[in-house]
Design a protein around this motif. Structure first.
Motif, PDB file in Angstrom:
ATOM      1  N   SER A   1       0.827  -1.202   0.000  1.00  0.00           N
ATOM      2  CA  SER A   1       0.000   0.000   0.000  1.00  0.00           C
ATOM      3  C   SER A   1       0.861   1.252   0.000  1.00  0.00           C
ATOM      4  CB  SER A   1      -0.905   0.006   1.239  1.00  0.00           C
ATOM      5  OG  SER A   1      -0.117  -0.044   2.417  1.00  0.00           O
ATOM      6  N   VAL A   2       0.175   2.389  -0.129  1.00  0.00           N
ATOM      7  CA  VAL A   2       0.786   3.712  -0.002  1.00  0.00           C
ATOM      8  C   VAL A   2       0.081   4.433   1.138  1.00  0.00           C
ATOM      9  CG1 VAL A   2       1.104   5.977  -1.100  1.00  0.00           C
ATOM     10  CG2 VAL A   2       1.466   3.874  -2.428  1.00  0.00           C
ATOM     11  N   VAL A   3       0.861   5.120   1.975  1.00  0.00           N
ATOM     12  CA  VAL A   3       0.298   5.915   3.066  1.00  0.00           C
ATOM     13  C   VAL A   3       0.551   7.388   2.766  1.00  0.00           C
ATOM     14  CG1 VAL A   3       0.309   6.396   5.541  1.00  0.00           C
ATOM     15  CG2 VAL A   3       0.753   4.078   4.715  1.00  0.00           C
ATOM     16  N   VAL A   4      -0.499   8.184   2.774  1.00  0.00           N
ATOM     17  CA  VAL A   4      -0.368   9.629   2.610  1.00  0.00           C
ATOM     18  C   VAL A   4      -0.422  10.244   4.008  1.00  0.00           C
ATOM     19  CG1 VAL A   4      -1.367  11.730   1.626  1.00  0.00           C
ATOM     20  CG2 VAL A   4      -1.394   9.589   0.319  1.00  0.00           C
ATOM     21  N   THR A   5       0.697  10.799   4.470  1.00  0.00           N
ATOM     22  CA  THR A   5       0.795  11.357   5.819  1.00  0.00           C
ATOM     23  C   THR A   5       0.505  12.863   5.799  1.00  0.00           C
ATOM     24  OG1 THR A   5       3.166  11.759   5.579  1.00  0.00           O
ATOM     25  CG2 THR A   5       2.498   9.620   6.465  1.00  0.00           C
TER      26      THR A   5
ATOM     27  N   HIS B   1      -2.972   9.262   6.996  1.00  0.00           N
ATOM     28  CA  HIS B   1      -2.558   9.588   8.360  1.00  0.00           C
ATOM     29  C   HIS B   1      -2.624  11.101   8.524  1.00  0.00           C
ATOM     30  CE1 HIS B   1      -0.210   5.662   9.491  1.00  0.00           C
ATOM     31  NE2 HIS B   1      -1.459   5.443   9.119  1.00  0.00           N
ATOM     32  N   TYR B   2      -2.986  11.537   9.721  1.00  0.00           N
ATOM     33  CA  TYR B   2      -3.328  12.940   9.934  1.00  0.00           C
ATOM     34  C   TYR B   2      -2.328  13.635  10.858  1.00  0.00           C
ATOM     35  CZ  TYR B   2      -7.642  11.015   8.069  1.00  0.00           C
ATOM     36  OH  TYR B   2      -8.567  10.380   7.268  1.00  0.00           O
ATOM     37  N   PRO B   3      -2.224  14.974  10.758  1.00  0.00           N
ATOM     38  CA  PRO B   3      -1.352  15.709  11.685  1.00  0.00           C
ATOM     39  C   PRO B   3      -1.836  15.541  13.125  1.00  0.00           C
ATOM     40  CG  PRO B   3      -2.067  17.108   9.844  1.00  0.00           C
ATOM     41  CD  PRO B   3      -2.892  15.868   9.784  1.00  0.00           C
ATOM     42  N   ILE B   4      -0.891  15.506  14.066  1.00  0.00           N
ATOM     43  CA  ILE B   4      -1.218  15.408  15.489  1.00  0.00           C
ATOM     44  C   ILE B   4      -0.704  16.671  16.173  1.00  0.00           C
ATOM     45  CG2 ILE B   4      -0.897  14.085  17.620  1.00  0.00           C
ATOM     46  CD1 ILE B   4      -0.362  11.610  15.876  1.00  0.00           C
TER      47      ILE B   4
END
Length: 495
Positions: free
Chosen positions: A111-115, A140-143
Motif C-alpha cells: 500500500s501507499v500511506v499519505v501522511t 494519516h493525519y497531523p497530530i
C-alpha cells in the motif's frame, strides 16, 4: 588506486539474519523503517568500496517471501510539488516509480500511506490516481504537538485517528521518496493499532549511516555528515547507550533528540519501552563487514572532498549559502585533509594553467592520470574521455578515434541547423560519434570496449561542466568534481 574494503556477501548474509532475529524478538511482526536509498545507494558504494549499490535490494530479496513494502509520502510534499533533486521528479511521481521498481523485481508492495493529510487538493488527486491504478491508500493525519506531546500521540485522538494499514506479512518495510515523509510515525501508528487488536509487533530502524560501531571521528561517519550537511544532521555519541551499557556508539542528533519522546510513546503503547537507546533500535550490520579499514578511510576522505566541491558549486548556483560550505570545511579539518588529497584536482588545475583554458583530469583505477583540454572541436570533458579510452586500450595517441571529417558535420548540425551557440562536442555526442566510427575503425571499436573500465575512476574539471557532460560521467561510473567557476560570464549556462 581502487582497493576493496568491504565484504558485500558477508553483509547480505549478516543483515538478513539479523532482521529475521529482530522479527522473532517481537513475536513475528516487525515494522522496519528503511532510511536512505533502497535502489542505487552510490554513497555507500563510494565510502565502503566493495559495497554493491543494489545491496539493500538484494538483502530484501533474501527475505522476499516474508516482506511487503509500504511507501509513505507526505501530503504537504505533494502539495508543495517537492522534487527529488537526483531524479528530477516529484515525490508523488517517485512513489509510483518505486511501486513499479519493487514490483518488477518481485517484491510485494502492499500500500501507499499519505501522511500529514488535511484534504489538500493535490493529495486528493494523487489518492484518486492510486485508487484508479488499483493501489490501496491509507491516510494519516497531523497530530497537534507532535512529537512532544507523547500522551496525546499514543491515544485515540493521536495515532488512533489514523487509518489502520492492512498488512499481510511478517516484515513490513516502510520506505519513502525522501526525508521528512513520516516513516517513523507510520511505524509507531501501526504499533498502536496492532496493540489494540492484540497483535504482537515491533519497530526497528535500518539506516546504513552513521555506522554505530565506528568511531565518531571515523572518515566514513564524517562523510555521512558531509552528505547531509543541508539537513543539519550531526553525528554524536549515543548518551542513552553509554549510560545503559557503558559502551560508546555513534548515532545522529535527530534520533538522539527524539528518543525520550519515543520512549514515552512506546510506554504508552506497550506499558514499557523495548529499547534502552536509539542504537538499540537499529539493525545495521555494515560496520561488521569492513575488511580493510585503511581502504575504507581513504574512500571516505575522497567522498568528503567530493561533497565539498559539490557544495561549492551549489553555492555558485545560488542553491545554498556559505554556512554549508563552512560546515564541510570543518569536516575536512576533522578528517585531516585538504583538496590536494584528491590528486586529480592539482592535475586538472596545472593543465588549465598550461593551456590557459578549461581542463579535465581523470584518474584511472591503476592510478594513472589522464588530462583533456578544451579545443576548437571538443570540450574538455569529451577530450579527457577519449584520451582515457586511448590509455586503457593501449591506442597510440596519434591515432584519430573519430576523424575530423566526422566531427565537422556534427558541429555544423549543432550550430547552423539546430541553432546552438557551442560548436564543441559534448561527452554524449563524442560517444555516439565513436560508436558510429567503431563500425569501420578498429581503433574506435577497441576504444568502445574500454568504457566499462572507467567505472570507479575519479575526475576533476576546472569549470562547471554542462549537465549532459556530468550526466555521462555519472552513467559511466566516474566520480566528477568541479571548480565553482563557469567557462563564460553569461548568466544562463545551457548545453
Amino acid at each position: 588506486m581502487f582497493k576493496i574494503g568491504f565484504d558485500n556477501e558477508k553483509y547480505l548474509k549478516m543483515q538478513s539474519e539479523h532482521i529475521l532475529e529482530r522479527i522473532k524478538s517481537f513475536g513475528g511482526k516487525l515494522y522496519l523503517e528503511f532510511g536512505g536509498k533502497l535502489f542505487d545507494d552510490f554513497h555507500a558504494s563510494r565510502v565502503l568500496p566493495g559495497f554493491a549499490p543494489e545491496s539493500k535490494i538484494r538483502m530484501l530479496m533474501k527475505l522476499r517471501d516474508k516482506a511487503e513494502i509500504v511507501i509513505v509520502v507526505s501530503a504537504e510534499a505533494i502539495e508543495q510539488n517537492k522534487m527529488r533533486a537526483d531524479l528530477g521528479i516529484t515525490y508523488d511521481m517517485d512513489a509510483i516509480r518505486l511501486i513499479d521498481a519493487f514490483t518488477e523485481i518481485g517484491l510485494y508492495v502492499g500500500s501507499v500511506v499519505v501522511t500529514q493529510y488535511t484534504a489538500q487538493p493535490a493529495a486528493d488527486s494523487f489518492i484518486k490516481r492510486l485508487h484508479n491504478l488499483g493501489i490501496k491508500v491509507f491516510r494519516h493525519y497531523p497530530i497537534p504537538g507532535y512529537p512532544s506531546n507523547a500522551k496525546l500521540i499514543a491515544s485515540e485522538e493521536g495515532y488512533g485517528k489514523n487509518d489502520y494499514i492492512e498488512t499481510e506479512r511478517s516484515l513490513v518495510v516502510v520506505t519513502a521518496p525522501g526525508p521528512g515523509s513520516g516513516k517513523m510515525a507510520t511505524c509507531l501508528s501501526q504499533l498502536y493499532h496492532d496493540n489494540k487488536r492484540g497483535i504482537k509487533s515491533g519497530y526497528a530502524k535500518f539506516e546504513t549511516f552513521p555506522i554505530w560501531n565506528l568511531p565518531l571521528s571515523h572518515p566514513v561517519n564524517i562523510a555521512y555528515e558531509a552528505a547531509t550537511a543541508d539537513l543539519n544532521d550531526v553525528n554524536m555519541i549515543d548518551p542513552f547507550h553509554l549510560e545503559a551499557y557503558s559502551e560508546t556508539t555513534v548515532n545522529y542528533n535527530r534520533d538522539v533528540e527524539i528518543f525520550p519522546v519515543l520512549k514515552l510513546i512506546f510506554e504508552g503503547i506497550y506499558g514499557e519501552c523495548p529499547y534502552k537507546s536509539p542504537t538499540d533500535m537499529g539493525v545495521n550490520m555494515a560496520g561488521h563487514c569492513i575488511t580493510d579499514d585503511e581502504a575504507v578511510q581513504e574512500a571516505a576522505k575522497m567522498e568528503i572532498i567530493r561533497r565539498y566541491y559539490s557544495t561549492l558549486c551549489k553555492k555558485r548556483n545560488g542553491l545554498t549559502d556559505a554556512e554549508e560550505v563552512y560546515k564541510i570545511e570543518l569536516m575536512m579539518n576533522r578528517a585531516g585533509i585538504t583538496t590536494e588529497y584528491r590528486r586529480v584536482v592539482k592535475s586538472a588545475l596545472d593543465r588549465a594553467a598550461e593551456t590557459e583554458g578549461p581542463a579535465v583530469a581523470i584518474e584511472l583505477s591503476d592510478g594513472v592520470i589522464v588530462n583533456g583540454r578544451t579545443t576548437p572541436l571538443l570540450g574538455a570533458s569529451a577530450a579527457a574521455l577519449l584520451n582515457a579510452l586511448k590509455i586503457l586500450g593501449g591506442i597510440n595517441d596519434e591515432i584519430h578515434l573519430i576523424p575530423p571529417v566526422v566531427i565537422e558535420p556534427l558541429r555544423e548540425l549543432k550550430t547552423k541547423t539546430l541553432g546552438g551557440h557551442n560548436p564543441r562536442l559534448h561527452a554524449d555526442e563524442i560517444l555516439i560519434a565513436l560508436a558510429i566510427s567503431a563500425t569501420t575503425n578498429p581503433a574506435a571499436a577497441l576504444a568502445m570496449k574500454q568504457l566499462e573500465k572507467l567505472r570507479g575512476a575519479e575526475a576533476h574539471a576546472t569549470v562547471i561542466v554542462s549537465d549532459v557532460d556530468s550526466s555521462i560521467y555519472r552513467k559511466l561510473g566516474i566520480s566528477l568534481t568541479m571548480e565553482p567557476e563557469y567557462q563564460t560570464k553569461k548568466l544562463f549556462h545551457g548545453r
